[in-house]
Design a protein around this motif. Structure first.
Motif, PDB file in Angstrom:
ATOM      1  N   VAL A 258      43.285  39.260  39.277  1.00  0.00           N
ATOM      2  CA  VAL A 258      44.310  38.950  40.276  1.00  0.00           C
ATOM      3  C   VAL A 258      43.919  39.601  41.586  1.00  0.00           C
ATOM      4  O   VAL A 258      43.717  40.818  41.649  1.00  0.00           O
ATOM      5  CB  VAL A 258      45.702  39.455  39.841  1.00  0.00           C
ATOM      6  N   PRO A 276      50.181  37.383  44.922  1.00  0.00           N
ATOM      7  CA  PRO A 276      48.778  36.989  44.760  1.00  0.00           C
ATOM      8  C   PRO A 276      48.218  36.543  46.107  1.00  0.00           C
ATOM      9  O   PRO A 276      48.948  36.049  46.980  1.00  0.00           O
ATOM     10  CB  PRO A 276      48.858  35.822  43.780  1.00  0.00           C
ATOM     11  N   THR A 313      42.177  35.056  41.601  1.00  0.00           N
ATOM     12  CA  THR A 313      43.276  35.098  40.649  1.00  0.00           C
ATOM     13  C   THR A 313      43.066  34.022  39.588  1.00  0.00           C
ATOM     14  O   THR A 313      43.180  32.831  39.873  1.00  0.00           O
ATOM     15  CB  THR A 313      44.620  34.879  41.364  1.00  0.00           C
TER      16      THR A 313
END
Length: 499
Positions: A258, A276, A313
């Motif tokens: 992430v 994110p 991510t």
């Protein structure tokens, strides 16, 4: 090995005592009366030489002094007379040599099998990464030998050993880029006023299965046998060189990565949550990271956006080999061996060893397309930069006068701080990525200089150029970056033979 009951042992000692005394030339000054005085001088003298007849059988007389007193005593009981019988009897009744007894000018050979539970861990300080192999089990075979020899008033010893281990079963590996906060990706700048928006930080965590590992080791040493004593404990100091190498490999690796942008503290608690990192690409070649100043704000995208990507991510699974490491610890040591004899058949020994090895770790992560292969990373520290503490204890019991059985435990701890790290980057990956970015800018009517403009250029292209400059030859070096340790605890069963 003969072990007589106590009352038989006492009888045998009492029966041999006069024989041993005469043979050794010991004099008795008390009221002891020789059995020879029970005979008259005439009968005694008549048996000196010649022949005599008894019960119809003629015998040769034995002159006085033909046998020593021990031989004479043996003939009285119908046994065959042998010279030096007293010495033979002494040897027969001498206790077996103690399992730890000192012996000069002799060889000792041994071997054993052991089961060791181990773990290895290293941390990267600036890169905020932790890698660890837990619950590693080794089945180990070891061979060793020593030669003791006398040098004046000292008994010296030269010894050497070898060990080979195979990993037993499966253990877990954790590649942790979360615990220490993650790793820096890039810094985003507002093109309007050149202000800093914030840092893009990467995080990753994966857990894999390790099996099929191997371990090798050898040592050579030189010591002074039983050079001093404290009570009944004998001490043998020594110096030497020890080498240990192990190979660990990870398969079936599962992980999650992430990349984060803005982070917020949840109201009413100390929990932190981060968005994110979502990157927006526009038709003019510019990029935007969706960044919120408040957790309640919305993320807005301009109308001319072409596409978005989530950068780093994603979830991943790696069924093949994801990590492969070879680790070496090697260098000099000083040691102290201790021995205590419980009785003539049993003893206990102990060892304390302090080593000053060097450290080297070479790793390959085949799924990292941004790194070179088969050597992706390398960590080093010179000899005397690391420390090794070795402890051992064992109980030994004599099976025969030459062979003993041993049962013991071992503990080893290796540690190093401030080892230097090198990462071998894949130049084809970075130059390929750079050329793709340049083509996009040129297709938009811009130049390479525009792409590399610190205020309005492409952050990814700028980072690649900076990386090439900071890592000559695409090898990135960081001094004092690594902290690492390895520890193991083992139970050992062995055999020792002395010649």
């Amino acid at each position: 090995m003969n072990k007589l009951p106590k009352f038989l042992l006492r009888c045998s000692i009492f029966a041999l005592a006069p024989i041993a005394a005469n043979a050794a030339g010991t004099y008795y000054t008390g009221n002891y009366q020789s059995p020879q005085q029970r005979y008259s001088n005439q009968s005694y003298s008549s048996q000196r030489g010649g022949t005599y007849t008894q019960n119809g059988v003629t015998y040769n007389r034995v002159p006085q002094g033909g046998y020593n007193n021990a031989a004479y005593a043996s003939t009285r009981y119908g046994q065959t007379a042998r010279p030096n019988t007293a010495q033979n009897n002494n040897a027969a009744t001498a206790p077996a040599r103690n399992a730890s007894a000192k012996k000069g000018n002799g060889f000792t050979f041994g071997g054993g099998i052991s089961r060791e539970a181990a773990m290895w861990k290293f941390e990267m300080k600036d890169s905020a990464s932790i890698l660890r192999y837990d619950d590693v089990a080794w089945n180990v075979l070891d061979l060793n030998g020593a030669y003791e020899f006398n040098a004046g008033n000292l008994t010296l010893k030269v010894d050497a050993g070898f060990k080979y281990g195979m990993q037993s079963g499966e253990s877990s590996m954790t590649d942790d880029d979360i615990t220490k906060g993650g790793y820096f990706i890039t810094q985003w700048i507002d093109a309007k006023d050149n202000s800093v928006i914030g840092d893009q930080i990467g995080h990753a965590l994966s857990i894999g299965t390790s099996d099929g590992g191997k371990m090798y080791g050898f040592n050579v040493g030189f010591g002074m046998v039983d050079v001093f004593k404290l009570g009944n404990v004998k001490f043998t100091p020594s110096v030497g060189y020890r080498y240990l190498k192990y190979e660990l490999e990870t398969k079936k690796n599962y992980g999650l990565a992430v990349d984060t942008a803005a982070c917020f503290t949840v109201e009413g608690s100390d929990e932190v949550q981060c968005d994110p990192a979502i990157i927006v690409h526009y038709s003019d070649g510019s990029q935007q990271i969706l960044w919120r100043d408040n957790i309640n704000n919305k993320m807005e995208i301009a109308p001319n956006a072409q596409y978005i990507d989530t950068q780093g991510t994603y979830y991943y699974q790696q069924p093949g080999t994801s990590h492969s490491y070879e680790v070496e610890w090697s260098g000099p040591y000083i040691a102290m061996d201790m021995a205590y004899d419980i009785n003539q058949y049993n003893s206990v020994t102990g060892r304390v060893e302090l080593g000053f090895p060097g450290y080297k770790s070479t790793g390959d992560q085949p799924y990292r397309f941004d790194w070179q292969h088969p050597k992706s990373v390398e960590d080093k520290a010179n000899m005397f930069s690391a420390l090794h503490l070795g402890l051992g204890a064992q109980w030994m019991t004599s099976l025969t006068d030459m062979i003993s059985l041993s049962l013991g435990v071992t503990y080893d701890y290796y540690t190093v701080s401030d080892a230097d790290a090198k990462t071998y980057l894949n130049p084809e990956y970075y130059t390929g990525l750079y050329n793709d970015l340049l083509k996009q800018w040129e297709d938009a009517g811009k130049t390479e200089a525009d792409m590399l403009n610190s205020e309005t250029g492409d952050p990814a292209a700028i980072n690649i150029k900076n990386l090439e400059s900071e890592c000559p030859g695409w090898v990135c070096s960081a001094n004092g970056e690594i902290e690492s340790f390895y520890k193991s605890l083992g139970v050992r069963l062995g055999i020792v033979a002395r010649f």
